[in-house]
Design a protein around this motif. Structure first.
Motif, PDB file in Angstrom:
ATOM      1  N   PHE A  21       8.045   1.209  15.142  1.00 31.50           N
ATOM      2  CA  PHE A  21       7.635   0.258  14.171  1.00 31.50           C
ATOM      3  C   PHE A  21       7.172   0.885  13.096  1.00 31.50           C
ATOM      4  N   ALA A  22       6.340   1.977  12.913  1.00 32.77           N
ATOM      5  CA  ALA A  22       5.445   2.405  12.028  1.00 32.77           C
ATOM      6  C   ALA A  22       6.230   2.783  10.618  1.00 32.77           C
ATOM      7  N   GLN A  23       5.307   2.384   9.668  1.00 32.02           N
ATOM      8  CA  GLN A  23       5.818   2.875   8.293  1.00 32.02           C
ATOM      9  C   GLN A  23       5.030   4.069   7.892  1.00 32.02           C
ATOM     10  N   ASN A  24       5.832   5.215   7.510  1.00 32.05           N
ATOM     11  CA  ASN A  24       5.269   6.310   7.224  1.00 32.05           C
ATOM     12  C   ASN A  24       5.969   7.101   6.297  1.00 32.05           C
ATOM     13  N   LYS A  25       5.480   8.119   5.400  1.00 31.85           N
ATOM     14  CA  LYS A  25       6.208   8.777   4.425  1.00 31.85           C
ATOM     15  C   LYS A  25       7.022   9.735   5.275  1.00 31.85           C
TER      16      LYS A  25
ATOM     17  N   GLU B 143       0.728   3.563  19.125  1.00 33.62           N
ATOM     18  CA  GLU B 143       1.435   2.229  19.962  1.00 33.62           C
ATOM     19  C   GLU B 143       2.275   1.804  18.862  1.00 33.62           C
ATOM     20  N   GLU B 144       2.291   1.946  17.532  1.00 34.41           N
ATOM     21  CA  GLU B 144       3.649   1.564  16.836  1.00 34.41           C
ATOM     22  C   GLU B 144       4.665   2.766  16.519  1.00 34.41           C
ATOM     23  N   THR B 145       4.559   3.594  17.474  1.00 33.19           N
ATOM     24  CA  THR B 145       5.727   4.683  17.603  1.00 33.19           C
ATOM     25  C   THR B 145       6.295   4.895  18.746  1.00 33.19           C
ATOM     26  N   TRP B 146       7.584   5.457  18.729  1.00 33.91           N
ATOM     27  CA  TRP B 146       8.527   5.336  20.098  1.00 33.91           C
ATOM     28  C   TRP B 146       7.880   6.590  21.057  1.00 33.91           C
ATOM     29  N   ASN B 147       8.281   6.465  22.191  1.00 35.31           N
ATOM     30  CA  ASN B 147       7.808   7.588  23.059  1.00 35.31           C
ATOM     31  C   ASN B 147       8.677   8.462  23.527  1.00 35.31           C
ATOM     32  N   LEU B 148       9.057   9.476  22.752  1.00 32.26           N
ATOM     33  CA  LEU B 148      10.185  10.501  23.084  1.00 32.26           C
ATOM     34  C   LEU B 148       9.985  11.551  24.297  1.00 32.26           C
TER      35      LEU B 148
ATOM     36  N   ILE C  69      12.630   1.032  13.278  1.00 32.36           N
ATOM     37  CA  ILE C  69      12.464   0.067  12.181  1.00 32.36           C
ATOM     38  C   ILE C  69      10.946   0.176  11.426  1.00 32.36           C
ATOM     39  N   SER C  70      11.157  -0.068  10.280  1.00 32.43           N
ATOM     40  CA  SER C  70       9.815   0.002   9.584  1.00 32.43           C
ATOM     41  C   SER C  70       9.112  -1.499   9.381  1.00 32.43           C
ATOM     42  N   TRP C  71       8.424  -1.885  10.203  1.00 29.63           N
ATOM     43  CA  TRP C  71       7.931  -3.105   9.999  1.00 29.63           C
ATOM     44  C   TRP C  71       7.065  -3.747   9.049  1.00 29.63           C
TER      45      TRP C  71
ATOM     46  N   LYS D 134       0.730  -1.279  -0.174  1.00 28.87           N
ATOM     47  CA  LYS D 134      -0.090   0.094   0.032  1.00 28.87           C
ATOM     48  C   LYS D 134       0.792   1.375   0.098  1.00 28.87           C
ATOM     49  N   SER D 135       0.222   2.431  -0.520  1.00 28.71           N
ATOM     50  CA  SER D 135       0.863   3.616  -0.229  1.00 28.71           C
ATOM     51  C   SER D 135       1.247   3.850   1.031  1.00 28.71           C
ATOM     52  N   LEU D 136       2.231   4.625   1.374  1.00 26.34           N
ATOM     53  CA  LEU D 136       2.549   4.901   2.969  1.00 26.34           C
ATOM     54  C   LEU D 136       1.614   5.938   3.564  1.00 26.34           C
ATOM     55  N   PRO D 137       1.138   5.971   4.579  1.00 24.02           N
ATOM     56  CA  PRO D 137       0.331   7.037   5.339  1.00 24.02           C
ATOM     57  C   PRO D 137       1.513   8.141   5.739  1.00 24.02           C
ATOM     58  N   LEU D 138       0.744   9.160   6.209  1.00 27.96           N
ATOM     59  CA  LEU D 138       1.538  10.260   6.855  1.00 27.96           C
ATOM     60  C   LEU D 138       1.779  10.066   8.262  1.00 27.96           C
ATOM     61  N   ARG D 139       2.669  10.597   8.700  1.00 24.82           N
ATOM     62  CA  ARG D 139       3.024  10.251  10.295  1.00 24.82           C
ATOM     63  C   ARG D 139       1.918  10.585  11.034  1.00 24.82           C
ATOM     64  N   SER D 140       1.393  11.469  10.671  1.00 24.82           N
ATOM     65  CA  SER D 140      -0.043  11.954  11.738  1.00 24.82           C
ATOM     66  C   SER D 140      -0.975  10.958  11.609  1.00 24.82           C
ATOM     67  N   GLU D 141      -1.262   9.781  10.763  1.00 23.66           N
ATOM     68  CA  GLU D 141      -2.042   8.919  10.464  1.00 23.66           C
ATOM     69  C   GLU D 141      -1.719   7.604  11.039  1.00 23.66           C
ATOM     70  N   VAL D 142      -0.391   7.363  11.753  1.00 24.11           N
ATOM     71  CA  VAL D 142      -0.145   5.989  12.080  1.00 24.11           C
ATOM     72  C   VAL D 142      -0.638   5.883  13.491  1.00 24.11           C
TER      73      VAL D 142
END
Length: 604
Positions: free
Chosen positions: A350-354, A14-19, A374-376, A3-11
């Motif tokens: 883990f997220a895949q995004n643009k 829970e798949e993102t790290w906690n900065l 990582i992009s899972w 699939k086309s990659l989502p925007l970061r705001s759309e992921v």
């Protein structure tokens, strides 16, 4: 279907790290910078011009360490927040702003090394005797004395540090922001393409028409940016050459290997032996792939295909925990607790995004927990990649707790040993748990195609190419896209011979790797894997005693040279034997794949 990659705001969050573990709010981040700038001014006021005896040496280094402990989380937050979305203007502007602030701070603090280097060695040695905490730092400084420039020159060079880092930033912007891929067409259908989807999916796609069409479309887009990317790289190379000459190193290799505490013979051996002795094994593997897949010819675009795509399970993030926990259980409860926390406390993105950086990395800020990008995609390769990055995390999780900020980080030569060690533990665990020929073949092919191909072939061929580039720069030359394409193609053709057709576009592979902006880094992957292959064999043969020794190595951080660290783990890297043993082991694995394939085909 990719699939086309989502925007970061759309992921999914829970798949993102906690900065927020670094800074809860932007206000906290800005306050930390203001506090740091004030602390730097106080430190300069107190110590500039006043480092003259063992006591003031120790006091200054103690204060210097405290400042660096303040800088690390700020720099980490800045780089991590921009790495997940290169299109995020706020993150990019923050990064540029901090680059300028860091350059000013480095310039103000450059007097520390300058004043220490000007002191008699006796005073530095006395300071070492009075405080073992700074022995490592001062020993390295004494080694560096001959290459230290006048204090004002050091101050000026430090002020330009963010400018000197400019080519790497420009490379990432070109790659992750400007480069946009059109859909490609195969068998009458269109498919979306991106850097992440090519490297994570299409490059290993089992359908030959789709895979080769994706490779062609990907290469066509790279080609559009080859001249800008080559100019960017040449700028970086010329900065390194000028710095090397200014500091008085004989060659650019001496300059880049100095901090690795490795001589050029160890660097050359790694490249030369693998290029000549591993090539026949890998050509045999390429021919096996061609035979199993019934390909008309074996091309560069086909080298990443799995041996048995029908036996490739899809693995969720949740399922990966069991594989990794079971495989790394031998490392002990403390290590497993770290692995569990990395999932539970969102240390992993883990997220895949643009706009997200490609590949994977681990950042281990001193005084905080590690972070992994990582992009899972759900392949077994992701499990190996995650185990690899958790190896880096486990290394610094241990070293940072046992060592001060100056002592935690080992030579770059050793840095990939703990990461590749975890890949070996995953592989060994999987092999131990089944006698089914198809499963065994799948596991061994995962080891060959992921662990060894990636570290001993991909990165090694980068190193062979990089050496040719630096030889040219050392002789006073420069590079452009045509030169780099020719050098890369030459290295690929030498390694693969007549067994693999080097597809048009393969020569552009040099454009894909950020490692070229990190000095002589690519060859260290095979160096680290040489060490970890031998240690993992010891773990299999001896069990807990070998694991305990390895954990001690991790805790030792950078207080020993890479040769001494390897020796602690029972491996002598001053000889070529460990490397020859590892190459032979890869050959044995490929031979097993041939035999297992014959068995499977005979039983069908």
């Amino acid at each position: 279907m990719v699939k086309s990659l989502p925007l970061r705001s759309e992921v999914n969050l829970e798949e993102t790290w906690n900065l927020q573990d670094l800074f809860k709010t932007e206000e906290d981040y800005n306050a930390a910078i203001a506090e740091l700038e004030t602390a730097v001014d106080v430190f300069v006021e107190k110590f500039a011009g006043n480092i003259s005896n063992p006591i003031t040496v120790i006091e200054a280094l103690k204060g210097y360490a405290t400042l660096y402990e303040k800088i690390v989380p700020i720099g980490t937050y800045t780089s991590l927040s921009s790495s997940t979305d290169q299109t995020d203007d706020t993150a990019q502007m923050r990064s540029s702003k901090f680059g300028s602030i860091a350059a000013k701070i480095n310039s103000k603090l450059s007097f520390v090394d300058s004043e220490l280097a000007e002191l008699p060695v006796d005073i530095l040695k006395e300071a070492m005797q009075q405080s073992a905490d700074y022995q490592n730092y001062l020993e390295k400084l004494i080694r560096q004395k001959d290459y230290q420039l006048h204090p004002e020159v050091e101050k000026t060079l430090a002020a330009f540090s963010s400018t000197f880092n400019g080519p790497y930033g420009l490379y990432n912007t070109t790659k992750m922001v400007d480069m946009s891929f059109d859909d490609f067409e195969a068998e009458g259908q269109k498919y979306p393409l991106s850097y992440v989807s090519f490297e994570g999916d299409w490059e290993s796609e089992a359908n030959t028409a789709k895979r080769r069409a994706a490779f062609e479309a990907f290469s066509t887009k790279l080609k559009d940016y080859q001249h800008t990317t080559a100019k960017t790289y040449d700028m970086h190379l010329q900065i390194e050459k000028t710095t090397s000459d200014l500091r008085g190193y004989n060659t650019i290799f001496d300059y880049l290997l100095f901090n690795q505490e490795v001589d050029k013979s160890m660097y050359d051996r790694q490249i030369d032996l693998i290029t000549t002795e591993l090539a026949p094994h890998m050509r045999k593997y390429a021919k096996l792939l061609q035979k199993v897949h019934g390909l008309d010819k074996m091309t560069f675009a086909d080298l990443k295909i799995p041996l048995d795509p029908t036996y490739e399970p899809t693995i969720t993030v949740e399922e990966s925990k069991k594989y990794i926990d079971d495989a790394l259980a031998i490392m002990g409860d403390d290590y497993l607790n770290m692995v569990q926390r990395s999932y539970d406390e969102r240390w992993i993105d883990f997220a895949q995004n643009k706009g997200k950086s490609t590949g994977a990395f681990c950042s281990s800020p001193y005084g905080n927990h590690p972070y992994i990008l990582i992009s899972w995609t759900g392949s077994m390769e992701d499990v190996f990649v995650l185990a690899h990055e958790l190896g880096h995390a486990g290394h610094f999780y241990n070293a940072n707790r046992k060592q001060n900020i100056f002592n935690a980080r080992p030579s770059l030569y050793f840095i990939e040993a703990p990461s590749t060690m975890n890949e070996m533990l995953v592989a060994n665990h999987l092999l131990k748990n089944s006698d089914d020929p198809k499963f065994k073949r799948w596991v061994i092919s995962s080891i060959v195609a992921r662990t060894y191909y990636h570290n001993f072939v991909t990165h090694l061929l980068e190193a062979a190419y990089q050496r040719k580039v630096y030889e040219r720069i050392d002789a006073g030359g420069s590079v452009n896209a045509g030169v780099l394409n020719n050098l890369k193609r030459g290295v690929l053709e030498e390694f693969w011979g007549d067994d693999v057709d080097i597809t048009e576009g393969a020569e552009l592979t040099w454009m894909r790797q950020p490692h070229y902006y990190m000095g002589l880094y690519p060859y260290t992957y095979s160096a680290g894997l040489t060490i970890s292959t031998q240690v993992s064999k010891r773990v299999l043969a001896e069990g807990q005693p070998a694991v305990d020794e390895w954990l001690e190595v991790l805790k030792t951080g950078g207080t020993k040279s890479p040769a001494d660290l390897a020796k602690m783990a029972g491996v002598d890297i001053t000889t070529e034997q460990p490397l020859r043993d590892t190459i032979a082991y890869i050959g044995e694995l490929i031979d097993q794949l041939v035999v297992l394939t014959e068995e499977i085909e005979a039983s069908n």
